[in-house]
Motif scaffolding. Structure first.
Motif, short mmCIF file in Angstrom:
data_model
loop_
_atom_site.label_atom_id
_atom_site.label_comp_id
_atom_site.label_asym_id
_atom_site.label_seq_id
_atom_site.Cartn_x
_atom_site.Cartn_y
_atom_site.Cartn_z
N MET A 66 0.86 -1.18 0.00
CA MET A 66 0.00 0.00 0.00
C MET A 66 0.89 1.23 0.00
O MET A 66 1.77 1.37 0.86
CB MET A 66 -0.93 0.04 1.21
CG MET A 66 -1.85 1.27 1.19
SD MET A 66 -3.24 1.20 2.34
CE MET A 66 -2.41 1.56 3.88
N VAL A 68 0.92 5.26 0.31
CA VAL A 68 0.09 6.29 0.93
C VAL A 68 0.67 7.67 0.66
O VAL A 68 1.85 7.91 0.92
CB VAL A 68 0.00 6.07 2.46
CG1 VAL A 68 -0.97 7.06 3.09
CG2 VAL A 68 -0.38 4.64 2.79
N ASN A 82 -3.28 4.05 -3.73
CA ASN A 82 -4.54 3.55 -3.17
C ASN A 82 -4.87 4.08 -1.79
O ASN A 82 -5.80 3.60 -1.14
CB ASN A 82 -4.52 2.02 -3.14
CG ASN A 82 -3.20 1.46 -2.62
OD1 ASN A 82 -2.38 2.18 -2.08
ND2 ASN A 82 -2.99 0.16 -2.81
N ALA A 83 -4.15 5.11 -1.31
CA ALA A 83 -4.44 5.60 0.04
C ALA A 83 -3.88 7.01 0.23
O ALA A 83 -2.93 7.43 -0.43
CB ALA A 83 -3.86 4.67 1.08
N HIS A 85 -3.06 9.86 3.65
CA HIS A 85 -3.02 10.10 5.09
C HIS A 85 -3.35 11.58 5.32
O HIS A 85 -2.70 12.45 4.75
CB HIS A 85 -1.65 9.79 5.66
CG HIS A 85 -1.56 10.00 7.14
ND1 HIS A 85 -1.80 9.00 8.06
CD2 HIS A 85 -1.30 11.12 7.86
CE1 HIS A 85 -1.68 9.49 9.27
NE2 HIS A 85 -1.37 10.77 9.18
N LYS A 97 -12.00 9.68 1.06
CA LYS A 97 -12.34 8.32 0.67
C LYS A 97 -13.01 8.28 -0.71
O LYS A 97 -12.81 7.34 -1.47
CB LYS A 97 -13.24 7.66 1.71
CG LYS A 97 -12.51 7.32 3.00
CD LYS A 97 -13.42 6.62 3.99
CE LYS A 97 -13.79 5.25 3.50
NZ LYS A 97 -12.59 4.42 3.23
N ALA A 102 -8.86 4.29 0.51
CA ALA A 102 -8.32 4.01 1.85
C ALA A 102 -7.74 5.29 2.46
O ALA A 102 -7.05 6.05 1.79
CB ALA A 102 -7.26 2.93 1.79
N ALA A 132 -12.31 0.62 0.71
CA ALA A 132 -11.28 0.70 1.74
C ALA A 132 -10.83 -0.64 2.29
O ALA A 132 -9.67 -0.85 2.56
CB ALA A 132 -11.76 1.58 2.88
N TRP A 135 -7.78 -1.48 4.98
CA TRP A 135 -6.65 -0.57 4.90
C TRP A 135 -6.88 0.75 5.62
O TRP A 135 -5.94 1.52 5.83
CB TRP A 135 -6.30 -0.29 3.44
CG TRP A 135 -5.60 -1.42 2.75
CD1 TRP A 135 -6.06 -2.15 1.70
CD2 TRP A 135 -4.31 -1.97 3.05
NE1 TRP A 135 -5.15 -3.10 1.33
CE2 TRP A 135 -4.07 -3.02 2.14
CE3 TRP A 135 -3.35 -1.67 4.00
CZ2 TRP A 135 -2.89 -3.77 2.15
CZ3 TRP A 135 -2.18 -2.43 4.02
CH2 TRP A 135 -1.96 -3.45 3.09
N ASP A 136 -8.11 1.11 5.95
CA ASP A 136 -8.32 2.32 6.73
C ASP A 136 -7.63 2.19 8.09
O ASP A 136 -7.56 1.10 8.65
CB ASP A 136 -9.81 2.56 6.98
CG ASP A 136 -10.53 3.13 5.78
OD1 ASP A 136 -9.86 3.71 4.91
OD2 ASP A 136 -11.75 2.99 5.70
#
Length: 219
Positions: A66, A68, A82-83, A85, A97, A102, A132, A135-136
């Motif tokens: 993953m 971020v 895919n994410a 923060h 989201k 995620a 998500a 992975w959240d």
């Protein structure tokens, strides 16, 4: 998939201070078995962030990981990541989201943990969490004193990790001053994962060797 126990933050300022390129750092991480990486760049504009993101993507190509993006859900989407923060003053969870899927949220006290947890629950209720999976996460800290953030919040300690764990069932990431020596104590306090920045740079050791030691201690 459960969140990996080791969460590496590739902080551009930290890398620059050590004269380490993003590409070289990401390659070492990938080859050492890291599966969760955040790119944080508070200094450069979108073009440079996306260029660095492309280097990280290339290093992890074909590997289950993953990636971020710190702060910017729009750049995460453009990078094909895919994410994202987000901090307390960044994009709301639901908005992030809908762009990326995620999301991780920084928290520094019990009230913020509860607010983040409620935001995730609301997303699940209206279907915004569909992408998500597991992975959240909610991040809490700083657990110990850290020098990688100029505006660091007050230290929460291991008790702060325990408190956060009691307030949410979401995966919990602990951050701030975490080293190989104290990482296991943070996991025992209730964290599912430990975020590491400067703790990966140990005199006389390669980043890959430090990562491997972290992974061994966290097994």
């Amino acid at each position: 998939m459960d969140i990996p126990k080791l969460y590496v933050i590739a902080d551009r300022a930290t890398l620059n201070a050590r004269r380490v390129s993003v590409a070289a750092f990401a390659t070492e991480l990938a080859q050492a078995g890291v599966r969760l990486v955040q790119y944080r760049d508070k200094e450069n504009g979108p073009q440079e962030v996306l260029r660095a993101a492309a280097e990280i993507s290339a290093a992890f190509a074909g590997r289950e990981a993953m990636l971020v993006m710190n702060d910017r859900a729009d750049l995460a989407k453009l990078a094909g990541w895919n994410a994202v923060h987000v901090g307390q003053g960044d994009l709301p969870v639901r908005s992030a989201k809908l762009l990326v899927g995620a999301v991780g949220v920084s928290t520094h006290n019990g009230t913020q943990v509860l607010e983040a947890d409620a935001a995730f629950e609301a997303c699940e209720a209206d279907g915004a969490a569909a992408l998500a999976g597991s992975w959240d996460y909610i991040a809490t800290g700083p657990v110990f004193a850290t020098g990688t953030k100029k505006d660091a919040e007050p230290v929460v300690g291991l008790e702060g990790v325990r408190r956060a764990r009691s307030l949410t069932q979401k995966p919990l990431v602990a951050i701030g001053g975490i080293t190989r020596e104290n990482a296991q104590s943070v996991i025992h306090a209730g964290a599912d994962s430990v975020a590491v920045i400067s703790g990966l740079f140990v005199p006389g050791m390669t980043v890959a060797a430090v990562v491997e030691d972290f992974l061994q201690r966290l097994r």
